[in-house]
Design a protein around this motif. Structure first.
Motif, PDB file in Angstrom:
ATOM      1  N   ALA A  73      56.690  18.528  90.723  1.00  0.00           N
ATOM      2  CA  ALA A  73      56.178  19.932  89.904  1.00  0.00           C
ATOM      3  C   ALA A  73      57.148  20.873  89.961  1.00  0.00           C
ATOM      4  O   ALA A  73      57.463  21.510  89.120  1.00  0.00           O
ATOM      5  CB  ALA A  73      54.833  20.277  89.997  1.00  0.00           C
ATOM      6  N   SER A  74      57.430  21.141  91.317  1.00  0.00           N
ATOM      7  CA  SER A  74      58.468  22.243  91.768  1.00  0.00           C
ATOM      8  C   SER A  74      59.861  22.099  90.906  1.00  0.00           C
ATOM      9  O   SER A  74      60.386  22.787  90.654  1.00  0.00           O
ATOM     10  CB  SER A  74      58.734  22.171  93.162  1.00  0.00           C
ATOM     11  N   ALA A  75      60.080  20.869  90.976  1.00  0.00           N
ATOM     12  CA  ALA A  75      61.545  20.657  90.257  1.00  0.00           C
ATOM     13  C   ALA A  75      61.532  20.961  88.722  1.00  0.00           C
ATOM     14  O   ALA A  75      62.453  21.424  88.285  1.00  0.00           O
ATOM     15  CB  ALA A  75      61.960  19.198  90.520  1.00  0.00           C
ATOM     16  N   ALA A  76      60.462  20.210  88.261  1.00  0.00           N
ATOM     17  CA  ALA A  76      60.262  20.815  86.827  1.00  0.00           C
ATOM     18  C   ALA A  76      60.209  22.090  86.401  1.00  0.00           C
ATOM     19  O   ALA A  76      60.698  22.761  85.470  1.00  0.00           O
ATOM     20  CB  ALA A  76      59.013  20.093  86.130  1.00  0.00           C
ATOM     21  N   LEU A  77      59.434  22.941  87.411  1.00  0.00           N
ATOM     22  CA  LEU A  77      59.354  24.406  86.899  1.00  0.00           C
ATOM     23  C   LEU A  77      60.588  25.028  87.409  1.00  0.00           C
ATOM     24  O   LEU A  77      61.123  26.154  86.609  1.00  0.00           O
ATOM     25  CB  LEU A  77      58.067  24.829  87.938  1.00  0.00           C
ATOM     26  N   ALA A  78      61.469  24.741  88.227  1.00  0.00           N
ATOM     27  CA  ALA A  78      62.588  25.402  88.773  1.00  0.00           C
ATOM     28  C   ALA A  78      63.525  25.146  87.771  1.00  0.00           C
ATOM     29  O   ALA A  78      64.503  26.258  87.404  1.00  0.00           O
ATOM     30  CB  ALA A  78      63.176  24.735  90.137  1.00  0.00           C
ATOM     31  N   GLY A  79      63.676  23.958  86.850  1.00  0.00           N
ATOM     32  CA  GLY A  79      64.461  23.668  85.820  1.00  0.00           C
ATOM     33  C   GLY A  79      64.004  23.665  84.627  1.00  0.00           C
ATOM     34  O   GLY A  79      64.474  23.116  83.589  1.00  0.00           O
ATOM     35  N   ARG A 108      64.180  26.056  81.937  1.00  0.00           N
ATOM     36  CA  ARG A 108      65.153  26.359  80.936  1.00  0.00           C
ATOM     37  C   ARG A 108      65.849  25.240  80.527  1.00  0.00           C
ATOM     38  O   ARG A 108      66.187  25.242  79.469  1.00  0.00           O
ATOM     39  CB  ARG A 108      65.827  27.553  81.561  1.00  0.00           C
ATOM     40  N   ASP A 109      66.399  24.594  81.646  1.00  0.00           N
ATOM     41  CA  ASP A 109      67.386  23.563  81.336  1.00  0.00           C
ATOM     42  C   ASP A 109      66.732  22.621  80.540  1.00  0.00           C
ATOM     43  O   ASP A 109      67.096  21.629  79.852  1.00  0.00           O
ATOM     44  CB  ASP A 109      68.057  22.717  82.613  1.00  0.00           C
ATOM     45  N   VAL A 110      65.543  22.273  81.152  1.00  0.00           N
ATOM     46  CA  VAL A 110      64.469  21.017  80.262  1.00  0.00           C
ATOM     47  C   VAL A 110      64.426  21.408  78.815  1.00  0.00           C
ATOM     48  O   VAL A 110      64.751  20.716  78.076  1.00  0.00           O
ATOM     49  CB  VAL A 110      63.320  20.830  81.087  1.00  0.00           C
ATOM     50  N   VAL A 111      63.707  22.672  78.596  1.00  0.00           N
ATOM     51  CA  VAL A 111      63.819  23.190  77.317  1.00  0.00           C
ATOM     52  C   VAL A 111      65.065  23.215  76.322  1.00  0.00           C
ATOM     53  O   VAL A 111      65.398  22.594  75.381  1.00  0.00           O
ATOM     54  CB  VAL A 111      63.288  24.574  77.166  1.00  0.00           C
ATOM     55  N   ALA A 112      66.114  23.279  77.235  1.00  0.00           N
ATOM     56  CA  ALA A 112      67.378  23.319  76.192  1.00  0.00           C
ATOM     57  C   ALA A 112      67.937  22.214  76.081  1.00  0.00           C
ATOM     58  O   ALA A 112      68.658  21.771  74.973  1.00  0.00           O
ATOM     59  CB  ALA A 112      68.449  24.106  77.278  1.00  0.00           C
ATOM     60  N   GLY A 135      65.895  19.378  75.539  1.00  0.00           N
ATOM     61  CA  GLY A 135      65.079  19.037  74.794  1.00  0.00           C
ATOM     62  C   GLY A 135      64.338  17.617  75.467  1.00  0.00           C
ATOM     63  O   GLY A 135      63.780  16.703  74.966  1.00  0.00           O
ATOM     64  N   ALA A 136      64.269  17.948  76.765  1.00  0.00           N
ATOM     65  CA  ALA A 136      63.661  16.658  77.748  1.00  0.00           C
ATOM     66  C   ALA A 136      62.202  17.114  78.211  1.00  0.00           C
ATOM     67  O   ALA A 136      61.727  16.433  79.183  1.00  0.00           O
ATOM     68  CB  ALA A 136      64.526  16.659  79.043  1.00  0.00           C
ATOM     69  N   GLN A 137      61.249  18.013  77.433  1.00  0.00           N
ATOM     70  CA  GLN A 137      60.170  18.193  77.884  1.00  0.00           C
ATOM     71  C   GLN A 137      59.306  16.749  77.820  1.00  0.00           C
ATOM     72  O   GLN A 137      58.398  16.941  78.884  1.00  0.00           O
ATOM     73  CB  GLN A 137      59.371  19.109  76.673  1.00  0.00           C
ATOM     74  N   ASP A 138      59.357  16.047  76.922  1.00  0.00           N
ATOM     75  CA  ASP A 138      58.421  14.733  76.977  1.00  0.00           C
ATOM     76  C   ASP A 138      58.820  13.955  78.414  1.00  0.00           C
ATOM     77  O   ASP A 138      57.948  13.484  78.983  1.00  0.00           O
ATOM     78  CB  ASP A 138      58.528  13.919  75.802  1.00  0.00           C
ATOM     79  N   ALA A 139      60.021  13.997  78.495  1.00  0.00           N
ATOM     80  CA  ALA A 139      60.573  12.942  79.770  1.00  0.00           C
ATOM     81  C   ALA A 139      60.014  13.545  81.017  1.00  0.00           C
ATOM     82  O   ALA A 139      59.540  12.713  81.699  1.00  0.00           O
ATOM     83  CB  ALA A 139      61.983  12.711  79.766  1.00  0.00           C
ATOM     84  N   VAL A 140      60.141  14.971  81.113  1.00  0.00           N
ATOM     85  CA  VAL A 140      59.641  15.338  82.448  1.00  0.00           C
ATOM     86  C   VAL A 140      58.240  15.641  82.314  1.00  0.00           C
ATOM     87  O   VAL A 140      57.614  15.048  83.502  1.00  0.00           O
ATOM     88  CB  VAL A 140      60.265  16.879  82.483  1.00  0.00           C
ATOM     89  N   ALA A 141      57.499  15.735  81.359  1.00  0.00           N
ATOM     90  CA  ALA A 141      56.204  15.708  81.465  1.00  0.00           C
ATOM     91  C   ALA A 141      55.653  14.446  81.713  1.00  0.00           C
ATOM     92  O   ALA A 141      54.514  14.284  82.412  1.00  0.00           O
ATOM     93  CB  ALA A 141      55.751  16.225  80.191  1.00  0.00           C
ATOM     94  N   GLY A 142      56.345  13.303  81.290  1.00  0.00           N
ATOM     95  CA  GLY A 142      55.784  11.941  81.509  1.00  0.00           C
ATOM     96  C   GLY A 142      55.990  11.782  83.012  1.00  0.00           C
ATOM     97  O   GLY A 142      54.990  11.143  83.548  1.00  0.00           O
ATOM     98  N   GLU A 143      57.294  12.238  83.474  1.00  0.00           N
ATOM     99  CA  GLU A 143      57.552  11.957  84.955  1.00  0.00           C
ATOM    100  C   GLU A 143      56.319  12.626  85.726  1.00  0.00           C
ATOM    101  O   GLU A 143      55.814  12.156  86.788  1.00  0.00           O
ATOM    102  CB  GLU A 143      58.898  12.592  85.397  1.00  0.00           C
ATOM    103  N   VAL A 144      55.995  14.058  85.637  1.00  0.00           N
ATOM    104  CA  VAL A 144      54.978  14.718  86.268  1.00  0.00           C
ATOM    105  C   VAL A 144      53.742  14.166  86.079  1.00  0.00           C
ATOM    106  O   VAL A 144      52.865  13.869  87.034  1.00  0.00           O
ATOM    107  CB  VAL A 144      55.162  16.197  85.912  1.00  0.00           C
ATOM    108  N   GLY A 145      53.514  13.528  84.929  1.00  0.00           N
ATOM    109  CA  GLY A 145      52.080  13.233  84.867  1.00  0.00           C
ATOM    110  C   GLY A 145      52.189  11.663  85.428  1.00  0.00           C
ATOM    111  O   GLY A 145      50.740  11.322  85.922  1.00  0.00           O
ATOM    112  N   ALA A 146      53.125  10.899  85.628  1.00  0.00           N
ATOM    113  CA  ALA A 146      53.008   9.662  86.383  1.00  0.00           C
ATOM    114  C   ALA A 146      52.494  10.000  87.914  1.00  0.00           C
ATOM    115  O   ALA A 146      51.852   9.406  88.532  1.00  0.00           O
ATOM    116  CB  ALA A 146      54.274   9.053  86.354  1.00  0.00           C
ATOM    117  N   GLN A 147      53.173  11.269  88.336  1.00  0.00           N
ATOM    118  CA  GLN A 147      52.757  11.605  89.601  1.00  0.00           C
ATOM    119  C   GLN A 147      51.420  11.935  89.848  1.00  0.00           C
ATOM    120  O   GLN A 147      50.653  11.831  90.810  1.00  0.00           O
ATOM    121  CB  GLN A 147      53.605  12.640  90.279  1.00  0.00           C
TER     122      GLN A 147
END
Length: 583
Positions: A200-206, A208-212, A214-226
Motif C-alpha cells: 500500500a505504501s509503494a502504491a501511494l508513493a507512486g 502519479r506514476d501509476v495514473v500516468a 494507466g496501471a491503476q488496475d494492475a496496482v489495485a489487483g496487487e494491493v487487493g491480493a495482499q
C-alpha cells in the motif's frame, strides 16, 4: 531462526539467574497457599461447622482461609518483585546484542548504519520484555495453582481428583499439540500485515506514476491480493482463538459438569456435601482460572514473545568478542604499510567521484599529511584506508592484506583511526586509555600520558582510577584522551582524521610529534597547514588529481599547495593556522 532457538534463549535467561528463579518459586508457593486451602477449608467449614450446628468452627475455618489469602497476597507482591530480577537483565542482554550487531554492521568494511536497530531497541525489545514477564507469570501461576488445587482435591477425595485431572490433562495435551500451529499462524499474520503495508505504501508513493502509466488496475489487483492474504491470515488466527476456547471448555468447564452429574453417585459412595462443594471450589477458583491464564497468556503474549524474539535473534548476531589486538592473527610486517591501487569512490551512482583511479603507496614508517580544501575528499581517503568505506573500484591493502572483508579484530590490529569527534565512554579514565590495549603496563601508560600532554588532566581528575563523565569534558579533552588511547594501540598504522582540531597549535604539534616518533606509519588529515610542515611527505587533495611529494617538492610543483601555505604564512604571528574542515 527456529522455535528451538527462541525457547533456548528464554530458558537461558532463566538458567542465568538461578537465585532469582528460586526466590520467584518460593514466593509463588506462598501465593498458591489460598488455592491449596480454599476447597479444604470450605469443606471443613460446611461439614464440621455449619451443617454440624457449630458455626464457631465453621467461622474458624474461614478465618484460617482469610489468613491464607493475606499470605497469598504478600507472596504475589513479592513474586512480581522477583520477576524484575529475571526480565530486566534479559532485556539488557538483548539490547547489548542489538547495539553490538548494529555497530558491527556499521563499522565493518563497507558497512552502513542499521536504522532498523532503533525500532528493535525502542519497540521490539520492550515487547519481548513485557511478554516474557507475562509468560513467566502465566506459566508459574498455572503450575503452582494447578498443583495446589490437585493436592487439595487429593486431600478431600482421591477419586474426585482423578475425575477432575482427566479433562485437565486432555486440555493440556490439545493445547500442546496446537501451540506450533498457533505460532505459525501468528507469524503468518505479522508477515501478511507487513506485506500489505509495504504494498500500500509503494502504491501511494507512486500514485502519479501509476495514473500516468494507466496501471491503476494492475496496482489495485496487487494491493487487493495482499489484502486477501492478510484477511486469510486473520481468519486463520481467529480459528486458533476458537480452538483456545474449546481447550478452556474441556479443561475448565467440563470438570464442573462432570462433578455435578456425578454428585449423586459420589454421595452414595460416602462423599459429604462439604467435600463436593470444596471440590467445586477447587475447580472453579483454582484450576479453571489457572488454565485460563496459561492458555491466554501463552497463546496471546507468548506468541508475540516468540515471533518478536525470533526477529531480534535473527538480526542481532552474537555479541562480538572485545578487541584483543595482541592475540589477533596479525600479518607479518611488510615494507609497504599502505597501498591504494586504482581506487575510485563516489557517494552515489550519479555523483562525481571523490577519488577516481587514485594510487597511493606508503612505506612502513612514513609520515604523511593530507591537506586540501573542505569537501576535497580527505576524510573519505582516511575512511577508505581504515576499511570503513569500500571503493567501487580498485583495492586497498594494509601490510599487503586487502582490507575488503577483514574482520574488525584484524582491522583493529592493523590500524587505529582517531576521528574528529572523539568518543569517550563512561567509566574510569584508565579504562578509556586502556581500551585498545588492556595489557599495557603502568610505566608505558604513564609515558604515553606524558608524551601527549595528558598529565594535567590526569591530575585534575585525581588519577587514572577517577570516573569520567563524557558530557563534562571539553571537545579538546575528549580528543586528547582518544589520542592517548590510539597511541597505546599495538596497530602500526595510525590515522588522525582532524583528530586534533579542538586542541591549540602547541598541543597539536606535541601530539603529532609523539605519533611520528611512535613505531609504524602515521597519516594526518590536516586541520592546520602546519601539520604539513612536520610531515615527511604531503598529499594535497584539491578536487583535481591529488599530488604527492615532500614540502619542498610541492612548493615547486603545486600552485594549490603554495596558495594554502601562503594563506597560512600571511596570518598574524601566533595564529593557530588555517583550518581545513573534513570532507
Amino acid at each position: 531462526m527456529t522455535a528451538a532457538a527462541v525457547r533456548g534463549a528464554a530458558l537461558a535467561a532463566l538458567r542465568a539467574r538461578p537465585r532469582a528463579v528460586l526466590r520467584l518459586a518460593a514466593w509463588s508457593a506462598a501465593e498458591a497457599l489460598p488455592a491449596l486451602l480454599t476447597g479444604y477449608a470450605t469443606a471443613r467449614a460446611v461439614d464440621d461447622g455449619f451443617l454440624a450446628g457449630r458455626p464457631g468452627t465453621g467461622l474458624a475455618w474461614l478465618a484460617w482461609l482469610a489468613v491464607a489469602v493475606v499470605v497469598g497476597a504478600v507472596g504475589s507482591g513479592r513474586a512480581f518483585a522477583c520477576l524484575g530480577q529475571i526480565v530486566e537483565p534479559f532485556r539488557d542482554d538483548l539490547a547489548r546484542r542489538v547495539v553490538d550487531a548494529a555497530l558491527h554492521r556499521a563499522t565493518g568494511a563497507g558497512g552502513r548504519p542499521d536504522t532498523s536497530a532503533v525500532a528493535r531497541l525502542t519497540h521490539q525489545i520492550e515487547i519481548v520484555r513485557d511478554t516474557l514477564g507475562g509468560l513467566v507469570m502465566a506459566v508459574r501461576g498455572f503450575l503452582f495453582a494447578a498443583a495446589a488445587a490437585l493436592l487439595g482435591l487429593v486431600s478431600l477425595a482421591p477419586l474426585v481428583a482423578a475425575i477432575v485431572a482427566g479433562p485437565l490433562l486432555v486440555a493440556l495435551a490439545l493445547f500442546g499439540a496446537a501451540l506450533p500451529a498457533m505460532v505459525q499462524r501468528q507469524r503468518e499474520y505479522v508477515r501478511a500485515d507487513e506485506r500489505l503495508g509495504e504494498s500500500a505504501s509503494a502504491a501511494l508513493a507512486g500514485q502519479r506514476d501509476v495514473v500516468a502509466c494507466g496501471a491503476q488496475d494492475a496496482v489495485a489487483g496487487e494491493v487487493g491480493a495482499q489484502i486477501t492474504a492478510q484477511e486469510a491470515a486473520e481468519r486463520a488466527l481467529a480459528r486458533m482463538a476458537a480452538l483456545r476456547s474449546l481447550i478452556l471448555a474441556v479443561g475448565g468447564w467440563l470438570p464442573i459438569g462432570v462433578l455435578l452429574l456425578a454428585a449423586p453417585w459420589l454421595v452414595r459412595r460416602g462423599l459429604s456435601a462439604g467435600a463436593i462443594l470444596g471440590a467445586l471450589v477447587y475447580v472453579s477458583t483454582g484450576l479453571q482460572p489457572a488454565l485460563h491464564t496459561l492458555v491466554q497468556g501463552v497463546a496471546g503474549g507468548g506468541l508475540r514473545f516468540a515471533v518478536t524474539l525470533d526477529r531480534i535473534l535473527a538480526t542481532a548476531r552474537r555479541r562480538p568478542r572485545p578487541y584483543a589486538p595482541r592475540s589477533a592473527a596479525v600479518p607479518r610486517r611488510a615494507p609497504v604499510a599502505v597501498e591504494l591501487r586504482d581506487v575510485t569512490f563516489r557517494y552515489g551512482p550519479a555523483a562525481r567521484p571523490v577519488l577516481d583511479g587514485f594510487d597511493l603507496v606508503l612505506p612502513d614508517g612514513d609520515h604523511l599529511a593530507v591537506v586540501g580544501p573542505s569537501g576535497a575528499g580527505k576524510s573519505t581517503l582516511a575512511a577508505l584506508t581504515a576499511g570503513l568505506l569500500r571503493p567501487q573500484a580498485g583495492t586497498v591493502r594494509l601490510t599487503g592484506v586487502p582490507v575488503a572483508g577483514l574482520e574488525q579484530s584484524t582491522l583493529a590490529a592493523l590500524r587505529v583511526l582517531v576521528p574528529q569527534e572523539a568518543y569517550v565512554f563512561t567509566g574510569t579514565l584508565g579504562d578509556n586509555l586502556r581500551y585498545l590495549r588492556g595489557d599495557v603496563d603502568e610505566a608505558e601508560l604513564a609515558a604515553a600520558v606524558d608524551a601527549l600532554g595528558l598529565r594535567p588532566l590526569v591530575r585534575r581528575f585525581g588519577g587514572l582510577s577517577a570516573p569520567v563523565d563524557p558530557a563534562a569534558l571539553s571537545a579538546g579533552e575528549r580528543q586528547l584522551i582518544a589520542a592517548v588511547r590510539a597511541y597505546l594501540s599495538p596497530a602500526r598504522l595510525a590515522i588522525l582524521d582532524e583528530a586534533t582540531c579542538h586542541l591549540d597549535a602547541a598541543t597539536e604539534a606535541r601530539v603529532e610529534a609523539a605519533f611520528a616518533a611512535r613505531p609504524g606509519t602515521l597519516i594526518v588529515i590536516a586541520h592546520r597547514i602546519s601539520s604539513a610542515l612536520r610531515a615527511r611527505r604531503v598529499l594535497i587533495v584539491d578536487g583535481s588529481r591529488p599530488v604527492l611529494g615532500t614540502h619542498a617538492e610541492l612548493l615547486a610543483r603545486s600552485a594549490a599547495y603554495r596558495e594554502l601555505l601562503g594563506h597560512w604564512q600571511e596570518r598574524p604571528a601566533g595564529h593557530s593556522g588555517t583550518s581545513l574542515t573534513s570532507a
